[in-house]
Design an enzyme around this catalytic site. Structure first.
Site, PDB file in Angstrom:
ATOM      1  N   HIS A 241       0.811  -1.218   0.000  1.00 44.83           N
ATOM      2  CA  HIS A 241       0.000   0.000   0.000  1.00 44.83           C
ATOM      3  C   HIS A 241       0.853   1.280   0.000  1.00 44.83           C
ATOM      4  O   HIS A 241       0.806   2.064  -0.932  1.00 44.83           O
ATOM      5  CB  HIS A 241      -0.884   0.051   1.255  1.00 44.83           C
ATOM      6  CG  HIS A 241      -1.791  -1.126   1.456  1.00 44.83           C
ATOM      7  ND1 HIS A 241      -2.939  -1.341   0.731  1.00 44.83           N
ATOM      8  CD2 HIS A 241      -1.706  -2.139   2.356  1.00 44.83           C
ATOM      9  CE1 HIS A 241      -3.539  -2.438   1.167  1.00 44.83           C
ATOM     10  NE2 HIS A 241      -2.811  -2.938   2.139  1.00 44.83           N
TER      11      HIS A 241
HETATM   12  O1  RIB Z   1      -5.159  -0.052   4.742  1.00 45.66           O
HETATM   13  C1  RIB Z   1      -3.772  -0.063   4.519  1.00 45.66           C
HETATM   14  C2  RIB Z   1      -3.102   1.007   5.324  1.00 45.66           C
HETATM   15  O2  RIB Z   1      -3.315   0.769   6.697  1.00 45.66           O
HETATM   16  C3  RIB Z   1      -1.572   1.020   5.138  1.00 45.66           C
HETATM   17  O3  RIB Z   1      -1.093   2.322   5.326  1.00 45.66           O
HETATM   18  C4  RIB Z   1      -1.109   0.139   6.250  1.00 45.66           C
HETATM   19  O4  RIB Z   1       0.235   0.437   6.652  1.00 45.66           O
HETATM   20  C5  RIB Z   1      -2.064   0.524   7.336  1.00 45.66           C
HETATM   21  O5  RIB Z   1      -1.579   1.734   7.926  1.00 45.66           O
END
Ligand code: RIB
Ligand code: CA
Length: 312
Positions: A241
């Protein structure tokens, strides 16, 4: 001229890869790293941020601790995804570099107040509690912010912590509401694009093949991190992500999206933290962000691997 950035983060294995990518990239000048409660509580996210900086060979990086909870809701964490430490997978050394004494929000305000207009990009990788608190306490800091690039939300992909909400937005929906209504240039990396940033064996093997400590740690983190998504989505790998935020600053043409209106659900518990994205332009609500959906995945992983190779 390198772009000045502040990284606000809740490490988290994917945050770790994003921070490594930023520190390895000469296009970016990381002014400081501000930790926020999210994946794990603040005392761990600030510790993890320092572990990552030392791993990257940046023991002099300024790391600050910020908000230990959301603006108006109890903290929700994600040890089920990231493990007890937030960086589960490989063994981690205890950091020796210092945590700065100043509160992250005060540092963000002081830094932006001293900066020229449109001179600093905020990279938000976790819940938006620090960023929103800074804006609320010091609205005069906004002109110094050239853009906010954040990982959060989802539309076609729904949610990953509730059926309708993505974790970062869900944890602090009121902070997200402040940021999305700030009027600042906003680029959003939702699950719609990060679920295309999936690791697979070849990509993780490429990290390991760097034969560096950074390559090994990155491979171990992604191996650990992917088990949750494989189980939950039946996906082949882990969505990286947060590195999408940093990759966008280095190679924006890896991504495609739309300039649309997105509002945040802050009333209904059923859909709390939902990013209500007007992707089809069916309302007269003014567009307030560029909401990404497309990714050239192979080039994305090529960029990460090439840049991590620059760290030892
Ligand atoms: O949903 C994914 C996000 O939530 C990413 O930033 C992961 O590190 C968590 O913080
Ligand atoms: Ca994160």
């Amino acid at each position: 001229m390198a772009r000045n950035i502040i990284i606000d983060t809740d490490p988290g294995q994917d945050d770790a890869v994003a921070i490594l990518l930023a520190l390895a990239s000469p296009e970016l000048n990381v002014l400081g790293i501000t930790a926020v409660a999210g994946n794990v509580p603040l005392e761990l996210t600030q510790k993890n941020a320092r572990i990552i900086c030392e791993l990257a060979g940046f023991p002099g990086m300024l790391v600050f601790a910020g908000c230990d909870r959301p603006l108006n809701r109890p903290l929700v964490t994600a040890e089920h995804v990231h493990g007890k430490t937030g960086l589960d997978g490989p063994q981690m050394a205890t950091p020796t570099m210092p945590l700065q004494d100043q509160h992250a929000v005060d540092w963000i305000i002081d830094t932006l107040r001293a900066a020229p207009e449109n001179s600093i990009t905020i990279c938000a990788l976790g819940p938006l509690s620090n960023i929103a608190t800074a804006m609320q306490r010091a609205p005069d800091i906004k002109p110094a912010i050239s853009e906010i690039v954040l990982m959060g939300g989802g539309f076609f992909e729904g949610g990953n912590i509730t059926p309708t909400a993505e974790f970062n937005i869900y944890v602090d929906p009121h902070a997200a509401d402040i940021v999305f209504k700030s009027g600042l240039p906003l680029t959003v990396m939702p699950l719609d694009v990060t679920h295309k940033a999936l690791t697979n064996k070849a990509r993780v093997d490429a990290f390991r093949a760097l034969e560096t400590i950074v390559g090994h740690m990155t491979a171990e983190w992604t191996d650990f991190f992917e088990r949750f998504d494989k189980e939950k989505y039946g996906s082949k790998g882990a969505p990286l992500h947060d590195p999408t935020v940093i990759a966008y600053l280095i190679e924006p043409n890896l991504f495609s999206g739309r300039h649309i209106n997105v509002e945040i659900e802050t009333q209904s518990e059923l859909t709390m933290g939902m990013t209500v994205a007007d992707w089809w332009g069916v309302t007269d609500r003014a567009p307030n962000c560029t909401f990404m959906g497309g990714l050239d995945t192979d080039r994305f992983f090529k960029l990460i691997t090439e840049r991590l190779a620059r760290l030892k």
